[in-house]
Design a protein around this motif. Sequence first.
Motif, PDB file in Angstrom:
ATOM      1  N   GLU A 496       0.736  -1.141  -0.144  1.00  0.00           N
ATOM      2  CA  GLU A 496      -0.178  -0.048  -0.068  1.00  0.00           C
ATOM      3  C   GLU A 496       0.713   1.052  -0.153  1.00  0.00           C
ATOM      4  OE1 GLU A 496      -3.610   2.039   2.617  1.00  0.00           O
ATOM      5  OE2 GLU A 496      -2.895   0.101   3.092  1.00  0.00           O
ATOM      6  N   LEU A 497       2.044   1.163   0.825  1.00  0.00           N
ATOM      7  CA  LEU A 497       2.783   2.183   0.887  1.00  0.00           C
ATOM      8  C   LEU A 497       3.537   2.808  -0.520  1.00  0.00           C
ATOM      9  CD1 LEU A 497       4.325   4.506   2.719  1.00  0.00           C
ATOM     10  CD2 LEU A 497       5.979   2.902   3.115  1.00  0.00           C
ATOM     11  N   GLN A 498       3.955   1.588  -1.404  1.00  0.00           N
ATOM     12  CA  GLN A 498       4.494   1.808  -2.599  1.00  0.00           C
ATOM     13  C   GLN A 498       3.670   2.563  -3.336  1.00  0.00           C
ATOM     14  OE1 GLN A 498       7.825  -0.946  -4.478  1.00  0.00           O
ATOM     15  NE2 GLN A 498       5.760  -1.540  -5.297  1.00  0.00           N
ATOM     16  N   THR A 499       2.370   1.809  -3.417  1.00  0.00           N
ATOM     17  CA  THR A 499       1.300   2.533  -4.415  1.00  0.00           C
ATOM     18  C   THR A 499       0.966   3.991  -4.065  1.00  0.00           C
ATOM     19  OG1 THR A 499       0.204   0.478  -4.647  1.00  0.00           O
ATOM     20  CG2 THR A 499      -0.729   2.244  -5.194  1.00  0.00           C
ATOM     21  N   VAL A 513      11.441   3.585  -1.087  1.00  0.00           N
ATOM     22  CA  VAL A 513      10.453   2.841  -0.298  1.00  0.00           C
ATOM     23  C   VAL A 513      10.762   1.133  -0.208  1.00  0.00           C
ATOM     24  CG1 VAL A 513       7.951   1.842  -0.634  1.00  0.00           C
ATOM     25  CG2 VAL A 513       8.509   4.196  -1.063  1.00  0.00           C
ATOM     26  N   ARG A 514      11.472   0.792  -1.445  1.00  0.00           N
ATOM     27  CA  ARG A 514      11.749  -0.564  -0.985  1.00  0.00           C
ATOM     28  C   ARG A 514      12.838  -0.881  -0.433  1.00  0.00           C
ATOM     29  NH1 ARG A 514      10.877  -2.416  -7.574  1.00  0.00           N
ATOM     30  NH2 ARG A 514       8.780  -2.193  -7.710  1.00  0.00           N
ATOM     31  N   ARG A 515      13.974   0.206  -0.297  1.00  0.00           N
ATOM     32  CA  ARG A 515      14.838   0.064   0.578  1.00  0.00           C
ATOM     33  C   ARG A 515      14.537   0.251   2.031  1.00  0.00           C
ATOM     34  NH1 ARG A 515      18.584   2.271  -4.036  1.00  0.00           N
ATOM     35  NH2 ARG A 515      19.233   0.103  -4.834  1.00  0.00           N
ATOM     36  N   LEU A 516      13.418   1.165   2.406  1.00  0.00           N
ATOM     37  CA  LEU A 516      12.901   1.317   3.560  1.00  0.00           C
ATOM     38  C   LEU A 516      12.397  -0.048   4.002  1.00  0.00           C
ATOM     39  CD1 LEU A 516      11.944   3.069   5.805  1.00  0.00           C
ATOM     40  CD2 LEU A 516       9.931   3.431   4.583  1.00  0.00           C
ATOM     41  N   GLY A 517      11.666  -0.998   3.217  1.00  0.00           N
ATOM     42  CA  GLY A 517      11.230  -2.086   3.457  1.00  0.00           C
ATOM     43  C   GLY A 517      12.269  -3.188   4.210  1.00  0.00           C
ATOM     44  N   THR A 558       6.057   1.215  13.016  1.00  0.00           N
ATOM     45  CA  THR A 558       5.942   2.573  13.409  1.00  0.00           C
ATOM     46  C   THR A 558       6.887   3.457  13.191  1.00  0.00           C
ATOM     47  OG1 THR A 558       4.408   1.607  15.248  1.00  0.00           O
ATOM     48  CG2 THR A 558       5.144   4.114  15.247  1.00  0.00           C
ATOM     49  N   ILE A 559       8.188   3.349  13.230  1.00  0.00           N
ATOM     50  CA  ILE A 559       9.273   3.864  12.778  1.00  0.00           C
ATOM     51  C   ILE A 559       9.430   4.070  11.195  1.00  0.00           C
ATOM     52  CG2 ILE A 559      11.790   3.759  12.798  1.00  0.00           C
ATOM     53  CD1 ILE A 559      11.971   2.543  15.464  1.00  0.00           C
ATOM     54  N   ALA A 560       9.162   3.039  10.552  1.00  0.00           N
ATOM     55  CA  ALA A 560       9.074   2.970   9.103  1.00  0.00           C
ATOM     56  C   ALA A 560       7.894   4.089   8.690  1.00  0.00           C
ATOM     57  CB  ALA A 560       8.895   1.823   8.342  1.00  0.00           C
ATOM     58  N   ASN A 561       6.862   4.087   9.289  1.00  0.00           N
ATOM     59  CA  ASN A 561       5.529   4.901   8.862  1.00  0.00           C
ATOM     60  C   ASN A 561       5.861   6.455   9.059  1.00  0.00           C
ATOM     61  OD1 ASN A 561       2.784   5.135   7.924  1.00  0.00           O
ATOM     62  ND2 ASN A 561       2.334   6.221   9.899  1.00  0.00           N
ATOM     63  N   CYS A 562       6.711   6.659  10.360  1.00  0.00           N
ATOM     64  CA  CYS A 562       7.255   8.154  10.363  1.00  0.00           C
ATOM     65  C   CYS A 562       8.394   8.320   9.277  1.00  0.00           C
ATOM     66  CB  CYS A 562       7.634   8.294  11.653  1.00  0.00           C
ATOM     67  SG  CYS A 562       8.629   9.546  12.273  1.00  0.00           S
ATOM     68  N   VAL A 640      -0.547  11.229   6.664  1.00  0.00           N
ATOM     69  CA  VAL A 640      -0.641  10.880   8.175  1.00  0.00           C
ATOM     70  C   VAL A 640      -0.056   9.624   8.236  1.00  0.00           C
ATOM     71  CG1 VAL A 640      -1.914  10.679  10.164  1.00  0.00           C
ATOM     72  CG2 VAL A 640      -2.283  12.704   8.558  1.00  0.00           C
ATOM     73  N   SER A 641      -0.571   8.656   7.440  1.00  0.00           N
ATOM     74  CA  SER A 641      -0.249   7.197   7.524  1.00  0.00           C
ATOM     75  C   SER A 641      -0.812   6.975   5.982  1.00  0.00           C
ATOM     76  CB  SER A 641      -0.940   6.569   8.658  1.00  0.00           C
ATOM     77  OG  SER A 641      -2.506   6.593   8.441  1.00  0.00           O
ATOM     78  N   ASN A 642      -0.683   5.358   5.784  1.00  0.00           N
ATOM     79  CA  ASN A 642      -1.079   4.946   4.251  1.00  0.00           C
ATOM     80  C   ASN A 642      -2.622   5.250   4.245  1.00  0.00           C
ATOM     81  OD1 ASN A 642       1.410   3.972   4.123  1.00  0.00           O
ATOM     82  ND2 ASN A 642       0.867   1.811   4.217  1.00  0.00           N
ATOM     83  N   GLY A 643      -2.563   6.106   3.363  1.00  0.00           N
ATOM     84  CA  GLY A 643      -4.221   6.352   2.665  1.00  0.00           C
ATOM     85  C   GLY A 643      -4.586   7.376   3.363  1.00  0.00           C
ATOM     86  N   HIS A 644      -4.142   7.987   4.427  1.00  0.00           N
ATOM     87  CA  HIS A 644      -4.719   8.890   5.106  1.00  0.00           C
ATOM     88  C   HIS A 644      -3.981  10.253   5.017  1.00  0.00           C
ATOM     89  CE1 HIS A 644      -6.599   5.387   6.830  1.00  0.00           C
ATOM     90  NE2 HIS A 644      -7.623   6.115   7.443  1.00  0.00           N
TER      91      HIS A 644
END
Length: 650
Positions: A496-499, A513-517, A558-562, A640-644
């Motif tokens: 979802e994040l990549q899209t 994004v991919r290296r963040l994973g 949570t760290i990744a989302n930030c 804010v977060s994925n899709g928000h």
Amino acid sequence: MENYMTTFDPTQWVNIETKQEGTHVPTACGQPQAGQVTNPQKVSADPLTLTEVEKALAVCDELLRMGANIAEDYDDYLKLGFALADGLGSEGRDIYHRLCAQSTKYREQDCEKKWMECLSKKDGRTTIATYYDMAKRAGVDLSAIGRQFPSLPSLPHDEGKTGNDGNKGIPNDSTISRKREGSGGSEGKPSDGEEAKVFFAETFSDKIDIEAQSAMIRSVLSLAPDATGRDKLMLGTITTLSGAMPGVNGIYDDTRVYPPFYIIFHAPPASDKGKINACRYLLSPLVEEMEKAYQQATEEYEQELAAYMAQDKKNRTQATPPKEPVYRSPFIPANSSATAAYQALGDNHGWGVIFETEADTLTTTLNSDYGDYSDGLRKAFQHEAINYARRKDREHVFIPLPRLAALLTCTPGQIPKLLPSEENGLASRFLFYGMARDLRWRNPFQRKEKTLEEQMKELGQRYLELFHELERRQSPQVEFTFSEEQQQRFNAFFDELQTEQFHIQGDGLIPFVRRLGLVCFRIAMVLTVLRCEERQPMLNPLSQTLVCNDTDFQTAMTIANCLINHTAHVYANLIPHGEKNDTPAMAAMQANERRLFEALPQEFTTKEVMEKAQQTGIAQKTAERYLGNFVSKYHLADRVSNGHYRKKST
């Protein structure tokens, strides 16, 4: 009753060149002048509650964050000097040097000479408003900077006013608590433990379950009073220890990977980045142990060499000369040639940490002929073999499995110099964490029983025992893994994040994004390994598998989302990649685009965007492009977060 908030409006700095005679000028804190008739129900807005230096400094910080160079031409160079001299007097010197330093033509002595000339020859024809106009033309959103500063604490909040978090009555995230100017008391001053809210200060440590963290991480988090401080120490700890964590690995994308990763902390000068340097002391006990072992080995070598040389020539030719010991350290120097750095990494069996609190050191090395680290840094991130030779000095280094961590701190303006392009892949191997200057004054005389460095060194002593336990598990090593449920959640989140980021930032952010994973997996590995310090035995001798702890998985996510927000911010604003649109946001929008944005609520989801688009006859693909523009092109909304998403205050 109407309530009025006194706000800091920097647009007035540009619009008002001079104060005409007879023009009403609000006094500090909105107090009326003698004879002025006021409505007791209302309080006039007062843009003068901050000193001119504070205003100018806020704009300077934003220019540096953007990497903007507003004094490249001589005319601008001179105009900037006169503008700052007029508005700030001698207080403008530091700002002038910092902004001029963005140019490759900058020479400190020449700049100082020009500043003194501007200071002595100012005649009022070029005013401070020119400075703000130059910043505005460079793309600085003066209104957004104004929202960093609060309403006067004594004034009532607008009833029903919604802050950035969408909660009624809560100030938005860009608010900075500060003492009311002109008042003798402490009204408006943050209470003990209260956090100053600063621009682009999204944090993660306030969103994790601190009590559920490992004992080591809890100890680190206890050393900072606010979320930003906790974030710095926690990320600094994880990064530093990841470069000294042998005996464990995991399978990611059908490849065996190890804990180390790269991160850059960026903030304006005097933003407390130096606190991150305390994380270096986590490895002090290991460094001291290695140095002691080296000294002992050197003494033994010298004795053996003396005995060898004391033999007659015939016996010496038949004997094997003693081997000189190799100096080992977990820290890899960034201010030496690439070969020397690789040699140090090889001497430490492929493990190491580049820890630089002045990123310019690495920038200079990257740009020099003898210090091309870029190729080695890219390879080490993926654990690809480094094979480096220089014919001139007959130097040869071969590291089959490099495992290198990197922690750098810098100002925003230094990032484009360190990573001038996204094309070679080095930029996407770094994560980024941005901080703003905290305007609170901290008591420098407050004494604690132990300094931060001493406390971190004590934690390092605890880690040393775990380090040796991991060292003993070299064969077979411990294999870290996610549970089946964690894998599903991980894949769903990053898919979802990549899209989402593709629609916001375009194809260029996909490598990030991919290296963040991958780094998220590594962070979870470090967090779970640190829990072993609490157990006896630390590692299960009957098991070769270490399953990720559920709390550590959630913490890593949570760290990744930030960090994706911090990283996307750097990608969009500081790493050169294509053209930027400097046209004011709303004016640059197409009619359909503006209509869609205005139809959205303060907080909205991707689904709501698509629904509103359908209602207004906008195709889905077009709506996806518009959504990306709202965030990355026009900077009118934050993820804010994925899709928000959340609209920025206007």
